[in-house]
Design a protein around this motif. Sequence first.
Motif, PDB file in Angstrom:
ATOM      1  N   SER A  39       0.807  -1.218   0.000  1.00 48.05           N
ATOM      2  CA  SER A  39       0.000   0.000   0.000  1.00 48.05           C
ATOM      3  C   SER A  39       0.841   1.270   0.000  1.00 48.05           C
ATOM      4  O   SER A  39       0.316   2.370   0.142  1.00 48.05           O
ATOM      5  CB  SER A  39      -0.937   0.015   1.216  1.00 48.05           C
ATOM      6  N   TYR A  40       2.163   1.139  -0.184  1.00 45.68           N
ATOM      7  CA  TYR A  40       3.058   2.298  -0.190  1.00 45.68           C
ATOM      8  C   TYR A  40       3.286   2.730  -1.638  1.00 45.68           C
ATOM      9  O   TYR A  40       3.750   1.952  -2.462  1.00 45.68           O
ATOM     10  CB  TYR A  40       4.389   1.938   0.466  1.00 45.68           C
ATOM     11  N   VAL A  41       2.964   3.994  -1.946  1.00 45.96           N
ATOM     12  CA  VAL A  41       3.086   4.511  -3.304  1.00 45.96           C
ATOM     13  C   VAL A  41       3.910   5.792  -3.261  1.00 45.96           C
ATOM     14  O   VAL A  41       3.660   6.677  -2.427  1.00 45.96           O
ATOM     15  CB  VAL A  41       1.704   4.800  -3.933  1.00 45.96           C
ATOM     16  N   VAL A  42       4.893   5.905  -4.162  1.00 45.71           N
ATOM     17  CA  VAL A  42       5.704   7.112  -4.253  1.00 45.71           C
ATOM     18  C   VAL A  42       5.740   7.560  -5.707  1.00 45.71           C
ATOM     19  O   VAL A  42       5.761   6.740  -6.625  1.00 45.71           O
ATOM     20  CB  VAL A  42       7.134   6.867  -3.708  1.00 45.71           C
ATOM     21  N   GLN A  43       5.708   8.876  -5.918  1.00 45.17           N
ATOM     22  CA  GLN A  43       5.676   9.425  -7.266  1.00 45.17           C
ATOM     23  C   GLN A  43       7.029  10.009  -7.639  1.00 45.17           C
ATOM     24  O   GLN A  43       7.791  10.477  -6.794  1.00 45.17           O
ATOM     25  CB  GLN A  43       4.588  10.504  -7.362  1.00 45.17           C
ATOM     26  N   ARG A  44       7.329  10.009  -8.961  1.00 46.54           N
ATOM     27  CA  ARG A  44       8.572  10.584  -9.462  1.00 46.54           C
ATOM     28  C   ARG A  44       8.499  12.101  -9.533  1.00 46.54           C
ATOM     29  O   ARG A  44       9.407  12.806  -9.159  1.00 46.54           O
ATOM     30  CB  ARG A  44       8.887  10.019 -10.852  1.00 46.54           C
ATOM     31  N   LEU A  45       7.422  12.638 -10.102  1.00 47.77           N
ATOM     32  CA  LEU A  45       7.162  14.063 -10.196  1.00 47.77           C
ATOM     33  C   LEU A  45       8.298  14.870 -10.821  1.00 47.77           C
ATOM     34  O   LEU A  45       8.841  15.794 -10.203  1.00 47.77           O
ATOM     35  CB  LEU A  45       6.841  14.636  -8.806  1.00 47.77           C
ATOM     36  N   PRO A  46       8.684  14.588 -12.067  1.00 44.68           N
ATOM     37  CA  PRO A  46       9.628  15.483 -12.734  1.00 44.68           C
ATOM     38  C   PRO A  46       9.013  16.858 -12.922  1.00 44.68           C
ATOM     39  O   PRO A  46       7.823  16.989 -13.158  1.00 44.68           O
ATOM     40  CB  PRO A  46       9.874  14.788 -14.077  1.00 44.68           C
ATOM     41  N   MET A  47       9.818  17.876 -12.806  1.00 41.62           N
ATOM     42  CA  MET A  47       9.400  19.257 -13.002  1.00 41.62           C
ATOM     43  C   MET A  47       8.226  19.632 -12.092  1.00 41.62           C
ATOM     44  O   MET A  47       7.143  19.974 -12.545  1.00 41.62           O
ATOM     45  CB  MET A  47       9.052  19.518 -14.460  1.00 41.62           C
ATOM     46  N   ALA A  48       8.431  19.526 -10.776  1.00 42.18           N
ATOM     47  CA  ALA A  48       7.381  19.868  -9.813  1.00 42.18           C
ATOM     48  C   ALA A  48       7.992  20.608  -8.625  1.00 42.18           C
ATOM     49  O   ALA A  48       7.696  20.314  -7.471  1.00 42.18           O
ATOM     50  CB  ALA A  48       6.649  18.612  -9.353  1.00 42.18           C
ATOM     51  N   ASP A  49       8.870  21.560  -8.901  1.00 36.89           N
ATOM     52  CA  ASP A  49       9.516  22.360  -7.864  1.00 36.89           C
ATOM     53  C   ASP A  49      10.212  21.439  -6.846  1.00 36.89           C
ATOM     54  O   ASP A  49      10.894  20.495  -7.213  1.00 36.89           O
ATOM     55  CB  ASP A  49       8.508  23.286  -7.179  1.00 36.89           C
ATOM     56  N   GLY A  50       9.996  21.714  -5.542  1.00 37.03           N
ATOM     57  CA  GLY A  50      10.700  20.958  -4.513  1.00 37.03           C
ATOM     58  C   GLY A  50      10.322  19.502  -4.450  1.00 37.03           C
ATOM     59  O   GLY A  50      11.082  18.668  -3.927  1.00 37.03           O
ATOM     60  N   GLN A  51       9.146  19.119  -4.975  1.00 37.59           N
ATOM     61  CA  GLN A  51       8.722  17.722  -4.920  1.00 37.59           C
ATOM     62  C   GLN A  51       9.505  16.831  -5.884  1.00 37.59           C
ATOM     63  O   GLN A  51       9.389  15.605  -5.818  1.00 37.59           O
ATOM     64  CB  GLN A  51       7.230  17.626  -5.217  1.00 37.59           C
ATOM     65  N   VAL A  52      10.288  17.414  -6.767  1.00 38.19           N
ATOM     66  CA  VAL A  52      11.203  16.614  -7.579  1.00 38.19           C
ATOM     67  C   VAL A  52      12.210  15.910  -6.673  1.00 38.19           C
ATOM     68  O   VAL A  52      12.601  14.766  -6.913  1.00 38.19           O
ATOM     69  CB  VAL A  52      11.945  17.508  -8.598  1.00 38.19           C
ATOM     70  N   PHE A  53      12.609  16.588  -5.593  1.00 36.34           N
ATOM     71  CA  PHE A  53      13.668  16.081  -4.724  1.00 36.34           C
ATOM     72  C   PHE A  53      13.135  15.506  -3.412  1.00 36.34           C
ATOM     73  O   PHE A  53      13.736  14.597  -2.842  1.00 36.34           O
ATOM     74  CB  PHE A  53      14.661  17.205  -4.436  1.00 36.34           C
ATOM     75  N   VAL A  54      12.039  16.035  -2.899  1.00 40.20           N
ATOM     76  CA  VAL A  54      11.378  15.481  -1.710  1.00 40.20           C
ATOM     77  C   VAL A  54      10.064  14.897  -2.198  1.00 40.20           C
ATOM     78  O   VAL A  54       9.046  15.577  -2.263  1.00 40.20           O
ATOM     79  CB  VAL A  54      11.159  16.554  -0.635  1.00 40.20           C
ATOM     80  N   ARG A  55      10.098  13.625  -2.568  1.00 41.68           N
ATOM     81  CA  ARG A  55       8.984  13.018  -3.291  1.00 41.68           C
ATOM     82  C   ARG A  55       7.879  12.585  -2.332  1.00 41.68           C
ATOM     83  O   ARG A  55       8.142  11.980  -1.296  1.00 41.68           O
ATOM     84  CB  ARG A  55       9.491  11.816  -4.084  1.00 41.68           C
ATOM     85  N   PRO A  56       6.623  12.901  -2.665  1.00 41.99           N
ATOM     86  CA  PRO A  56       5.516  12.514  -1.776  1.00 41.99           C
ATOM     87  C   PRO A  56       5.270  11.013  -1.810  1.00 41.99           C
ATOM     88  O   PRO A  56       5.238  10.402  -2.875  1.00 41.99           O
ATOM     89  CB  PRO A  56       4.325  13.292  -2.353  1.00 41.99           C
ATOM     90  N   ALA A  57       5.100  10.435  -0.642  1.00 40.16           N
ATOM     91  CA  ALA A  57       4.839   9.000  -0.525  1.00 40.16           C
ATOM     92  C   ALA A  57       3.617   8.795   0.357  1.00 40.16           C
ATOM     93  O   ALA A  57       3.426   9.505   1.345  1.00 40.16           O
ATOM     94  CB  ALA A  57       6.048   8.280   0.060  1.00 40.16           C
ATOM     95  N   THR A  58       2.796   7.825   0.000  1.00 40.37           N
ATOM     96  CA  THR A  58       1.564   7.586   0.746  1.00 40.37           C
ATOM     97  C   THR A  58       1.469   6.134   1.185  1.00 40.37           C
ATOM     98  O   THR A  58       1.913   5.232   0.483  1.00 40.37           O
ATOM     99  CB  THR A  58       0.322   7.927  -0.097  1.00 40.37           C
ATOM    100  N   LEU A  59       0.895   5.925   2.360  1.00 42.23           N
ATOM    101  CA  LEU A  59       0.584   4.596   2.877  1.00 42.23           C
ATOM    102  C   LEU A  59      -0.929   4.510   3.014  1.00 42.23           C
ATOM    103  O   LEU A  59      -1.566   5.401   3.585  1.00 42.23           O
ATOM    104  CB  LEU A  59       1.260   4.386   4.233  1.00 42.23           C
ATOM    105  N   ARG A  60      -1.507   3.452   2.432  1.00 46.67           N
ATOM    106  CA  ARG A  60      -2.959   3.255   2.439  1.00 46.67           C
ATOM    107  C   ARG A  60      -3.712   4.429   1.812  1.00 46.67           C
ATOM    108  O   ARG A  60      -4.827   4.745   2.185  1.00 46.67           O
ATOM    109  CB  ARG A  60      -3.459   2.991   3.863  1.00 46.67           C
ATOM    110  N   GLY A  61      -3.083   5.101   0.835  1.00 41.66           N
ATOM    111  CA  GLY A  61      -3.741   6.154   0.085  1.00 41.66           C
ATOM    112  C   GLY A  61      -3.937   7.450   0.833  1.00 41.66           C
ATOM    113  O   GLY A  61      -4.577   8.370   0.315  1.00 41.66           O
TER     114      GLY A  61
END
Length: 801
Positions: free
Chosen positions: A92-114
């Motif tokens: 249930s752990y999902v993490v996104q790549r997010l190219p070209m998304a300001d700071g989230q390119v380097f600190v990528r959002p990750a979710t557990l159970r959505g």
Amino acid sequence: MTFRRNQIASAVALCASQALFSAHAQNANPGITAANAAADADATQAVIVTGTRSSNRTQFDTLAPVDVFTREEIAAVASDDLNDVLAQLVPSYVVQRLPMADGQVFVRPATLRGLSPDQTLVLVNGRRFHRSALLGARGAQAPDLAQIPTSAIKRIEVLRDGASAQYGSDAIAGVINIILDDTIGTELTARYGQYSEGDGKSYELRAKHGFAVGDGGRIVLFAEAAKSDPTSRTRQRPDAIAFQAAHPELNVPNPVQRWGQPELQSQRAGYNATFEPGGDVQLYSYGLYSHSDGTSDFNWRNPDTSTSVYKPAAIFPGWDVRNVYPLGFSPQYTNRQHDFQVLAGARGRFNPALGWDVSASYGSNAIDYGLHHSLNASLGPASPTAFYLGRLTQQEKLVNASLNYEWNVAALAQPVNVAMGAELRNETYKVRAGDAASYAVGPGAAAGLDANANGAPGFSDRQAGKWDQDSYAAYLDVEAPLTAQFTVGAAVRYEDFSAFGSTVNGKLSARFAVTPDVAVRGSYSTGFRAPTPAQLNTNSTGQGLDTKTLLVFTSGRLANNDPLAVALGAKPLKPEESKNASLGVTWKTAVGLSGSLDVYHIKLTDRFSTSASFAVPAGVANPLRYTSINYFTNDFDTTTRGVDVVANYLRRVGDGKLNLTAAFNYNKTRVDGGSTGVATNDSQRTIFEDRLPRQKATVSATYDTAAWGLLARVRHYGAWTDSTGNATGDIFQRFGAMHFLDLAASYKVTSKQTLRFGVDNVLGRYPDEAVFQASRGLIYSRNAPYDTDGRSLYLDYTVKF
């Protein structure tokens, strides 16, 4: 036809892996004794320390589901980013790549159970790990797991249950507890990897050395360095093709901007230590330090259509941006990050039944932002082309004291475990202003030229500041074995925050052993996530590109206590609150088959998000030239329901050991109410309900002999929906399910040296193209919950001393 063939090939691979599971289960070596099989089964039931304060719980007899991932399983994932490791291991752990998304390119959002990234609590050696300084999508402020070196980890325990009553704020979706390595010995690893398309080359060196100190003490030192080149999965933008045709005398780059992973360098180091000064006392400490530098592309500015940048202005006679950037420009966004955490403590026993533990920790994350190959058009010829945008800093101090008492009750066969404790925490958030030119509104603004550093405005002196929040907590946690088959648990926690007051949360849990090998378990708990000083107090400026008009828009996010935000309806932020219920069954057998099935229901109220965007009211001062403004709000309520299924089969086959694992998660979130749940904000409702796959599964098989190790793994992601994120008129696209096949093999050259080769995404699968964002040259969605760069290959060499 290629996509169709890949779909068929992936389906065949999935079926083959399931057939392999069945075939090995049926054809296991009949010569293996029951004793050996039982020993293998017991090897999967190690004592855990997460979700319980009892000293003898295993995965099988814990009152809540806990996954345990060993050092070997972590090393088998070809990434130095712990987010990627968990994404491949935890269903249930999902993490996104997010190219070209300001700071989230380097600190990528990750979710557990959505759930939101900051609704999962992260611990290191059982103590809270600090947050990142970045406020990500919808303002989520979560720890950055990429800052923790994977070479330092002994195992990871993932509690899939609400645990705010046990651990405090943030533990709504669950808890990730990272246990640092404490083994003696030396290990060196060198790794090289790249994508089959020839880019994204990566290099990594890891070192670990553990040695004994005194009588029973030990220190483990670790360090690693990694470098990865950028990737590009990009087509030339249609407007760049038109610009080239209109200006044949120019040599326009192809592509004019890059969509892909950033260029990144990182260094990480640390230690984990215990000392035995004598008696019943143990001293312990750990330290983690990480530094990284990264660069990412931004959207291309077209000289023929970016009129607010390239527009001639009488106030700057003779100055023309075309003389500076005749081919247009794609700003380069830089991220320099420093992360540090240190903890020291002592534990011991007053007597055989009563233990104590005290500790103190300090954590800090600081991010410096920069922008190159840009300009502030409103400054005209006085504008620099490179800017320092400022620094964000998150600091956390924590003091914890606890007691653990094994209470012998005459009527019970086993002691009642009683834990109690208190905790003091301070969070401080700082914003340092960038160069004045990075946020200046120059004289050219009156003529319609864009203010601020084009691409990412710097933090202004109006936004700079320092804010903090104190909290203290007291908790009680009891586990009572009422009979040999029936165990119950209860926890209550009181917590008070200087920013908004107090909260009380509780948890009830139970486990009933139907047989020695089958048990039913369940829990009900309340939880919360407190708003952080950054969410309560800071303002920010952002820029985006509309996929329809291809024009840049500048938006402002105001603090809720800002007078303009209050005038627009902002209310003081309050904690998100949850009610978690789960029910499951777990089993084990003497033939090596074990597993669990757990269903869960999470009701969240006052969820944290951003408000709808407002036009700046006429007559209101707008010094930073916002086109729209919003603010944080407790905006809506959701219900999340799901099921986790985990099965493991461990058995000796021939001269080796076979381990088959299957893990599946189904997760569905529904918006119940709030502005997100009504027609005026239907886009946000769609994003929350459909932005992540509802199904995620992993089926893996490993076979290890004295010399060889083989791995086959199939990863499945269900369908999901993406959106453009336009300022107005979001465009949505539905993406179908994806399957990936990973293979790896290792060979022990000697007893101390191991060579490993692996291929992730063996079949070279790519998702559907993101046709709704093709105007920007993007091929695959930047919000995909998996890597969209294709097949990757890696080779590593490990030597132990």
